[in-house]
Design an enzyme around this catalytic site. Structure first.
Site, mmCIF file in Angstrom:
data_model
loop_
_atom_site.group_PDB
_atom_site.id
_atom_site.type_symbol
_atom_site.label_atom_id
_atom_site.label_comp_id
_atom_site.label_asym_id
_atom_site.label_seq_id
_atom_site.Cartn_x
_atom_site.Cartn_y
_atom_site.Cartn_z
ATOM 1 N N LYS A 1 -35.666 -30.817 44.397
ATOM 2 C CA LYS A 1 -35.025 -30.614 45.706
ATOM 3 C C LYS A 1 -34.109 -31.811 45.972
ATOM 4 O O LYS A 1 -34.563 -32.917 46.235
ATOM 5 C CB LYS A 1 -36.075 -30.477 46.808
ATOM 6 C CG LYS A 1 -35.493 -30.123 48.168
ATOM 7 C CD LYS A 1 -36.602 -29.920 49.180
ATOM 8 C CE LYS A 1 -36.009 -29.484 50.524
ATOM 9 N NZ LYS A 1 -35.133 -30.534 51.112
ATOM 10 N N LYS B 1 -39.846 -21.170 43.532
ATOM 11 C CA LYS B 1 -39.267 -19.909 43.999
ATOM 12 C C LYS B 1 -39.772 -18.744 43.149
ATOM 13 O O LYS B 1 -39.872 -18.859 41.928
ATOM 14 C CB LYS B 1 -37.737 -19.946 43.889
ATOM 15 C CG LYS B 1 -37.060 -21.104 44.596
ATOM 16 C CD LYS B 1 -35.569 -21.121 44.286
ATOM 17 C CE LYS B 1 -34.861 -22.275 44.967
ATOM 18 N NZ LYS B 1 -33.424 -22.336 44.610
ATOM 19 N N SER C 1 -33.513 -22.336 55.423
ATOM 20 C CA SER C 1 -34.292 -23.505 55.080
ATOM 21 C C SER C 1 -35.538 -23.051 54.328
ATOM 22 O O SER C 1 -35.718 -21.856 54.088
ATOM 23 C CB SER C 1 -34.675 -24.250 56.364
ATOM 24 O OG SER C 1 -35.360 -25.434 56.071
ATOM 25 N N LEU C 2 -36.402 -23.996 53.961
ATOM 26 C CA LEU C 2 -37.614 -23.655 53.210
ATOM 27 C C LEU C 2 -38.843 -24.199 53.923
ATOM 28 O O LEU C 2 -38.795 -25.261 54.559
ATOM 29 C CB LEU C 2 -37.565 -24.238 51.796
ATOM 30 C CG LEU C 2 -36.511 -23.678 50.840
ATOM 31 C CD1 LEU C 2 -36.521 -24.469 49.538
ATOM 32 C CD2 LEU C 2 -36.762 -22.207 50.565
ATOM 33 N N GLU D 1 -25.558 -28.434 46.742
ATOM 34 C CA GLU D 1 -25.861 -29.645 47.496
ATOM 35 C C GLU D 1 -24.844 -30.712 47.124
ATOM 36 O O GLU D 1 -24.674 -31.061 45.943
ATOM 37 C CB GLU D 1 -27.273 -30.124 47.150
ATOM 38 C CG GLU D 1 -27.885 -31.024 48.182
ATOM 39 C CD GLU D 1 -28.536 -30.270 49.329
ATOM 40 O OE1 GLU D 1 -29.046 -30.942 50.247
ATOM 41 O OE2 GLU D 1 -28.543 -29.022 49.316
ATOM 42 N N TYR E 1 -40.967 -36.529 59.766
ATOM 43 C CA TYR E 1 -40.419 -35.375 60.489
ATOM 44 C C TYR E 1 -41.171 -34.099 60.104
ATOM 45 O O TYR E 1 -41.543 -33.295 60.963
ATOM 46 C CB TYR E 1 -38.930 -35.214 60.183
ATOM 47 C CG TYR E 1 -38.307 -34.011 60.875
ATOM 48 C CD1 TYR E 1 -37.763 -34.125 62.153
ATOM 49 C CD2 TYR E 1 -38.287 -32.754 60.266
ATOM 50 C CE1 TYR E 1 -37.219 -33.029 62.801
ATOM 51 C CE2 TYR E 1 -37.747 -31.653 60.911
ATOM 52 C CZ TYR E 1 -37.210 -31.797 62.178
ATOM 53 O OH TYR E 1 -36.685 -30.707 62.806
#
Length: 439
Positions: free
Chosen positions: A113, A284, A81-82, A169, A35
């Protein structure tokens, strides 16, 4: 390859359909890696031809819709999102961009993640008040009652700001996933495909009692809003959340691109040590004021990237091929393979989909095959790397569960039992084809 407007529109439509399957139905049709590859191709097309960009393009918004089954919750701070990267060179490129854009001293935080379902959880006066899914990033679904069933979610915090919203999450641990699937197999039910889909589907159950049975967990990685408190950097917010009693994602302070890459490699090598599935690592910018200056694009913050681990592929020998009779009567084959480690878990079987798939691969018992477990999908056989059998495996001509004849669907690849009483609940378990009649 030359891009055309027609090929652009086809790719947009394909990605939109895949987005609905992933975010809304919790049933991905392709791996995360595939994807993301298509999404990156779309970005390249739009960079070359900005006049083609459609308002509904997946690059213009966070995937996912809000179900009518849940009350909507407007996120005071969007759940962004990232941007994904797929090589260490791209990670270094991100750090170089930050070095150029941020002249003041700066560093980074690198985290695993987690492959689960993103939520925003609100506490008032230190007490759990409400929780919502990410949804489309702006509006999510109120899943407060389901979140109450998660034991690792604190219902009261220690010395918390008067009002705080944290992002985390929700996941199904490997232990819970294996326990539930073992029970489902005993009861003759179809096993859960993977922990990510299981977690997402469980959290969106209408009945909290069903959610409670799924043994979900949660881990947090960001403070979205904190009234009456101020923080200077991301590392400080993670430590603050831990002090409040929240389970927090593992995090490493990095100062250079090399340190970021080393940490990403270490996270990838230690996948099996985490209680949850991971599909990448996030880098980040640490300083919160520098983040605010950099801001975001229409979809992504400029101050972070997500490195995606490539799908793992390993060879293994097929020691048996089993056939399952599903509740609708469809016969589904799977390969039993010699155990291998993929993405931090032990894999002992892999899907073979249907008879056409088997014939195209020319696979049978005794062959050595290449197996992939990419992100959230179940293990599958990619190709035969050593052919030690004669011909390919054939599904039985009679149902291995009831003995009735089987027939192929006119408009598809499925082979189905014709028995009027087969299968009957509970769903039948995997049945060896050793005693099955030859086709």
């Amino acid at each position: 390859m030359e891009h055309t407007l027609e090929s652009y529109n086809e790719l947009v439509e394909r990605l939109l359909a895949l987005s609905v399957a992933y975010y809304d139905n919790d049933a991905p049709l392709v791996s995360d890696f595939e994807y993301d590859r298509m999404n990156n191709e779309l970005k390249k097309m739009e960079a070359e031809h900005p006049e083609w960009i459609r308002p509904d393009s997946p690059t213009q918004h966070v995937g996912g819709h809000v179900s009518d089954a849940f009350a909507p919750v407007v996120h005071e701070v969007p759940l962004e999102s990232l941007a994904d990267v797929f090589s260490f060179e791209e990670v270094a490129g991100f750090v170089a961009r930050m070095d150029e854009a941020v002249q003041a001293p700066h560093d980074y935080v690198t985290e695993p993640k987690i492959d689960g379902l993103s939520v925003a959880v609100e506490y008032r006066g230190g007490v759990f008040y409400r929780g919502a899914t990410r949804g489309n990033g702006e509006v999510g679904e109120d899943v407060t009652e389901n979140l109450r069933t998660i034991r690792s979610l604190p219902k009261k915090l220690i010395n918390a700001p008067e009002r705080v919203i944290v992002r985390g999450e929700v996941y199904m641990s490997h232990e819970a996933f294996n326990t539930i699937n073992a029970q489902r197999e005993i009861e003759g039910e179809q096993p859960l495909a993977n922990p990510r889909n299981a977690a997402a589907g469980s959290l969106r159950q209408q009945d909290p009692a069903v959610c409670a049975q799924r043994m979900l967990d949660v881990v947090f990685f960001n403070i979205q809003l904190a009234e009456g408190a101020s923080y200077s950097n991301h590392f400080e917010t993670l430590e603050a959340m831990a002090a409040m009693g929240l389970p927090v994602v593992p995090h490493t302070l990095c100062r250079t691109a090399e340190e970021c890459v080393d940490t990403i490699e270490r996270i990838g090598e230690g996948r099996e040590g985490y209680a949850y599935d991971i599909d990448g690592a996030v880098v980040k910018l640490n300083d919160l004021s520098q983040r605010e200056t950099l801001g975001s694009t229409a979809k992504y913050p400029r101050w972070a990237v997500a490195y995606k681990y490539p799908p793992e592929k390993k060879p293994s020998k097929v020691v048996d091929i089993l056939v399952q009779v599903g509740r609708t009567g469809v016969l589904t084959p799977k390969a039993v393979i010699e155990p291998i480690r993929l993405a931090g878990t032990t894999v002992t079987n892999a899907t073979l989909h249907n008879q056409d798939f088997i014939e195209n691969l020319n696979v049978n018992i005794g062959d050595t095959v290449l197996v992939q477990k990419a992100g959230e999908i179940i293990p599958e056989v990619l190709e035969v790397v050593k052919k030690d059998s004669v011909d390919f495996f054939r599904l039985p001509s009679v149902c291995p569960a009831c003995g009735a004849p089987v027939e192929r669907d006119i408009d598809g690849a499925a082979i189905r039992c014709t028995g009027a009483e087969c299968p009957s609940p509970p769903r039948r378990p995997w049945i060896s084809t050793d005693s099955a009649l030859p086709q």
